[in-house]
Design a protein around this motif. Structure first.
Motif, PDB file in Angstrom:
ATOM      1  N   ILE A 131       0.838  -1.205   0.000  1.00 53.95           N
ATOM      2  CA  ILE A 131       0.000   0.000   0.000  1.00 53.95           C
ATOM      3  C   ILE A 131       0.869   1.249   0.000  1.00 53.95           C
ATOM      4  O   ILE A 131       0.625   2.199  -0.758  1.00 53.95           O
ATOM      5  N   THR A 132       1.903   1.254   0.826  1.00 55.71           N
ATOM      6  CA  THR A 132       2.754   2.435   0.962  1.00 55.71           C
ATOM      7  C   THR A 132       3.570   2.697  -0.296  1.00 55.71           C
ATOM      8  O   THR A 132       3.604   3.825  -0.804  1.00 55.71           O
ATOM      9  N   VAL A 133       4.226   1.669  -0.808  1.00 59.99           N
ATOM     10  CA  VAL A 133       5.125   1.851  -1.953  1.00 59.99           C
ATOM     11  C   VAL A 133       4.342   2.113  -3.240  1.00 59.99           C
ATOM     12  O   VAL A 133       4.687   3.027  -4.012  1.00 59.99           O
ATOM     13  N   LEU A 134       3.293   1.341  -3.477  1.00 58.49           N
ATOM     14  CA  LEU A 134       2.509   1.573  -4.692  1.00 58.49           C
ATOM     15  C   LEU A 134       1.729   2.880  -4.596  1.00 58.49           C
ATOM     16  O   LEU A 134       1.551   3.585  -5.603  1.00 58.49           O
ATOM     17  N   GLY A 135       1.274   3.220  -3.382  1.00 57.38           N
ATOM     18  CA  GLY A 135       0.612   4.511  -3.202  1.00 57.38           C
ATOM     19  C   GLY A 135       1.569   5.652  -3.497  1.00 57.38           C
ATOM     20  O   GLY A 135       1.219   6.614  -4.193  1.00 57.38           O
ATOM     21  N   LEU A 136       2.797   5.530  -3.009  1.00 55.21           N
ATOM     22  CA  LEU A 136       3.805   6.567  -3.261  1.00 55.21           C
ATOM     23  C   LEU A 136       4.158   6.634  -4.741  1.00 55.21           C
ATOM     24  O   LEU A 136       4.281   7.727  -5.315  1.00 55.21           O
ATOM     25  N   GLY A 137       4.315   5.481  -5.375  1.00 55.83           N
ATOM     26  CA  GLY A 137       4.641   5.465  -6.794  1.00 55.83           C
ATOM     27  C   GLY A 137       3.558   6.108  -7.641  1.00 55.83           C
ATOM     28  O   GLY A 137       3.841   6.845  -8.590  1.00 55.83           O
ATOM     29  N   ALA A 138       2.301   5.826  -7.289  1.00 63.42           N
ATOM     30  CA  ALA A 138       1.185   6.432  -8.021  1.00 63.42           C
ATOM     31  C   ALA A 138       1.148   7.935  -7.819  1.00 63.42           C
ATOM     32  O   ALA A 138       0.943   8.707  -8.761  1.00 63.42           O
ATOM     33  N   ILE A 139       1.346   8.365  -6.586  1.00 60.93           N
ATOM     34  CA  ILE A 139       1.373   9.798  -6.274  1.00 60.93           C
ATOM     35  C   ILE A 139       2.470  10.500  -7.063  1.00 60.93           C
ATOM     36  O   ILE A 139       2.292  11.610  -7.558  1.00 60.93           O
ATOM     37  N   ALA A 140       3.600   9.832  -7.220  1.00 64.03           N
ATOM     38  CA  ALA A 140       4.753  10.445  -7.886  1.00 64.03           C
ATOM     39  C   ALA A 140       4.631  10.439  -9.399  1.00 64.03           C
ATOM     40  O   ALA A 140       4.979  11.437 -10.050  1.00 64.03           O
ATOM     41  N   GLY A 141       4.152   9.320  -9.978  1.00 61.85           N
ATOM     42  CA  GLY A 141       4.267   9.194 -11.417  1.00 61.85           C
ATOM     43  C   GLY A 141       3.068   8.690 -12.195  1.00 61.85           C
ATOM     44  O   GLY A 141       3.152   8.589 -13.428  1.00 61.85           O
ATOM     45  N   ALA A 142       1.958   8.379 -11.534  1.00 60.02           N
ATOM     46  CA  ALA A 142       0.798   7.870 -12.279  1.00 60.02           C
ATOM     47  C   ALA A 142       0.177   8.983 -13.120  1.00 60.02           C
ATOM     48  O   ALA A 142      -0.013  10.103 -12.647  1.00 60.02           O
ATOM     49  N   SER A 143      -0.168   8.666 -14.357  1.00 57.66           N
ATOM     50  CA  SER A 143      -0.731   9.679 -15.253  1.00 57.66           C
ATOM     51  C   SER A 143      -2.054  10.226 -14.739  1.00 57.66           C
ATOM     52  O   SER A 143      -2.347  11.415 -14.914  1.00 57.66           O
ATOM     53  N   VAL A 144      -2.850   9.393 -14.074  1.00 55.85           N
ATOM     54  CA  VAL A 144      -4.153   9.873 -13.585  1.00 55.85           C
ATOM     55  C   VAL A 144      -3.977  10.895 -12.469  1.00 55.85           C
ATOM     56  O   VAL A 144      -4.785  11.831 -12.336  1.00 55.85           O
ATOM     57  N   VAL A 145      -2.920  10.770 -11.671  1.00 53.47           N
ATOM     58  CA  VAL A 145      -2.662  11.744 -10.605  1.00 53.47           C
ATOM     59  C   VAL A 145      -2.215  13.073 -11.211  1.00 53.47           C
ATOM     60  O   VAL A 145      -2.635  14.144 -10.767  1.00 53.47           O
ATOM     61  N   ALA A 146      -1.364  13.005 -12.235  1.00 53.42           N
ATOM     62  CA  ALA A 146      -0.940  14.232 -12.920  1.00 53.42           C
ATOM     63  C   ALA A 146      -2.133  14.915 -13.591  1.00 53.42           C
ATOM     64  O   ALA A 146      -2.263  16.146 -13.561  1.00 53.42           O
ATOM     65  N   LYS A 147      -3.032  14.124 -14.168  1.00 54.37           N
ATOM     66  CA  LYS A 147      -4.204  14.689 -14.823  1.00 54.37           C
ATOM     67  C   LYS A 147      -5.134  15.335 -13.810  1.00 54.37           C
ATOM     68  O   LYS A 147      -5.677  16.425 -14.052  1.00 54.37           O
ATOM     69  N   ALA A 148      -5.319  14.690 -12.659  1.00 51.06           N
ATOM     70  CA  ALA A 148      -6.169  15.256 -11.610  1.00 51.06           C
ATOM     71  C   ALA A 148      -5.567  16.554 -11.071  1.00 51.06           C
ATOM     72  O   ALA A 148      -6.293  17.509 -10.757  1.00 51.06           O
ATOM     73  N   PHE A 149      -4.239  16.594 -10.962  1.00 46.66           N
ATOM     74  CA  PHE A 149      -3.547  17.809 -10.528  1.00 46.66           C
ATOM     75  C   PHE A 149      -3.811  18.950 -11.514  1.00 46.66           C
ATOM     76  O   PHE A 149      -4.172  20.073 -11.124  1.00 46.66           O
ATOM     77  N   ALA A 150      -3.650  18.663 -12.825  1.00 47.25           N
ATOM     78  CA  ALA A 150      -3.886  19.692 -13.845  1.00 47.25           C
ATOM     79  C   ALA A 150      -5.352  20.093 -13.889  1.00 47.25           C
ATOM     80  O   ALA A 150      -5.677  21.271 -14.085  1.00 47.25           O
ATOM     81  N   LYS A 151      -6.249  19.141 -13.703  1.00 46.19           N
ATOM     82  CA  LYS A 151      -7.687  19.429 -13.703  1.00 46.19           C
ATOM     83  C   LYS A 151      -8.049  20.402 -12.583  1.00 46.19           C
ATOM     84  O   LYS A 151      -8.767  21.392 -12.797  1.00 46.19           O
ATOM     85  N   GLU A 152      -7.544  20.153 -11.385  1.00 43.56           N
ATOM     86  CA  GLU A 152      -7.839  21.034 -10.252  1.00 43.56           C
ATOM     87  C   GLU A 152      -7.293  22.427 -10.503  1.00 43.56           C
ATOM     88  O   GLU A 152      -7.966  23.431 -10.226  1.00 43.56           O
ATOM     89  N   ARG A 153      -6.074  22.507 -11.044  1.00 43.01           N
ATOM     90  CA  ARG A 153      -5.476  23.814 -11.316  1.00 43.01           C
ATOM     91  C   ARG A 153      -6.265  24.561 -12.399  1.00 43.01           C
ATOM     92  O   ARG A 153      -6.478  25.767 -12.298  1.00 43.01           O
ATOM     93  N   SER A 154      -6.675  23.862 -13.443  1.00 42.50           N
ATOM     94  CA  SER A 154      -7.386  24.526 -14.543  1.00 42.50           C
ATOM     95  C   SER A 154      -8.737  25.061 -14.072  1.00 42.50           C
ATOM     96  O   SER A 154      -9.148  26.155 -14.463  1.00 42.50           O
TER      97      SER A 154
END
Length: 334
Positions: A131-154
């Protein structure tokens, strides 16, 4: 005798599928992670100044990703330390590959996360490590997290309807993002790690002012859009004292020297999870914690916390009313 099974992760899809199973405790409890080419962060910049070159702004963005990894290590592994040793810094170095034609960088976080996973062995259960390592990996590099970040900013900083429509999450993406959110709820320190990686993503946007376009983990923006979305810095977490009377509603033992307590405030109706170091506790004291949960005993606790937008993102119990607990455990004389 239980046998361990190696789980090889090569993509966001594989990572989030296994993460979801771990959160539901449906996987093999003795699974051992192997990260193969995952996670990575891809940054592609196009413009007159970008032909296999790295500008000062891009270099700073890379440094921000390195800092985010190091801070995550301090939060998750070296919890009692404020700085890394020289050896730890060497083990956590992230690498970046640059390709010509534009400036196309691939930041490889594989080795750093593998090191974190290795250091968590013995400190967490195999399921919690996943949970910790895959959660961290997703937070760092998953495309859906980057998209959600850009969505919130836009949505917060632009009035660009076309951009907002392009950044809308599909049903499947929303489901994947919810898996990451659940991981942060189960391992609260991941929330602080997400702050750091969001700051690194913000650095990429800030560095794109002179680019014709920037692509971050599949999210394509013009240089102007990126600049507009980076104008307001992220809200930083604030230190808070949450001393008061609480009832323990749940107890989780993720590692040998630490316990997480689900707390509910008696007078403020607040609920959150807080860590408590158990390294100096005797077994009888650990039993008292379990009994306090069972009896719903109101206890005065001293708590150091961090809050973000009014929400508790991390908390640690630094003072515990042991005298009250021990007194309640003594049988009354007849």
């Amino acid at each position: 005798m239980a046998t361990s099974r190696k789980k090889v992760i090569t993509s966001d899809e594989e990572a989030l599928a296994l993460l979801e199973k771990a959160l539901q405790e449906q996987g093999n409890p003795n699974s051992v992670l192997q990260l193969d080419g995952w996670p990575t962060v891809s940054i592609k910049l196009k413009g007159a100044n970008y032909d296999g070159t790295i500008t000062a702004g891009t270099a700073q963005a890379l440094i921000d990703y390195q800092k985010a990894v190091e801070h995550a290590y301090l939060q998750l592994v070296a919890t009692g330390s404020k700085k890394l040793t020289l050896q730890e810094k060497r083990q956590l170095v992230v690498t970046a590959k640059v390709e010509k034609g534009s400036t196309f960088l691939t930041i490889d976080l594989n080795e750093a996360l593998t090191q974190i996973a290795t250091q968590l062995i013995g400190k967490m259960s195999p399921n919690d490590i996943i949970i910790t390592v895959l959660g961290l990996g997703a937070i760092a590099g998953a495309s859906v997290v980057a998209k959600a970040f850009a969505k919130e900013r836009s949505e917060r900083l632009t009035k660009d309807a076309e951009l907002q429509g392009r950044l809308a999450l599909s049903k499947e993406e929303t489901k994947r993002l919810e898996v990451v959110t659940q991981a942060m709820k189960q391992q609260p320190r991941l929330t602080l790690a997400k702050e750091e990686f969001d700051d690194a993503r913000d650095g990429v946007l800030r560095s794109s002012a002179d680019a014709d376009s920037v692509e971050l983990d599949g999210v394509v923006l013009t240089g102007q859009q990126a600049t507009t979305m980076a104008r307001q810095p992220r809200t930083k977490s604030e230190d808070a004292q949450l001393n008061g009377v609480y009832i323990i509603t749940g107890v989780t033992w993720p590692s040998e020297g630490e316990v997480f307590l689900d707390l509910r405030s008696v007078d403020k109706n607040g609920e959150f999870k807080a860590s408590l170091s158990t390294e100096s506790l005797l077994q009888r004291d650990k039993d008292l914690i379990a009994k306090a949960e069972w009896d719903r005993t109101p206890l005065y606790l001293s708590i150091n916390a961090k809050k973000l937008r009014g929400e508790v993102v991390s908390a640690a119990v630094v003072g515990f009313d042991w005298e009250k607990l021990r007194a309640r455990s003594i049988p009354k004389k007849r």
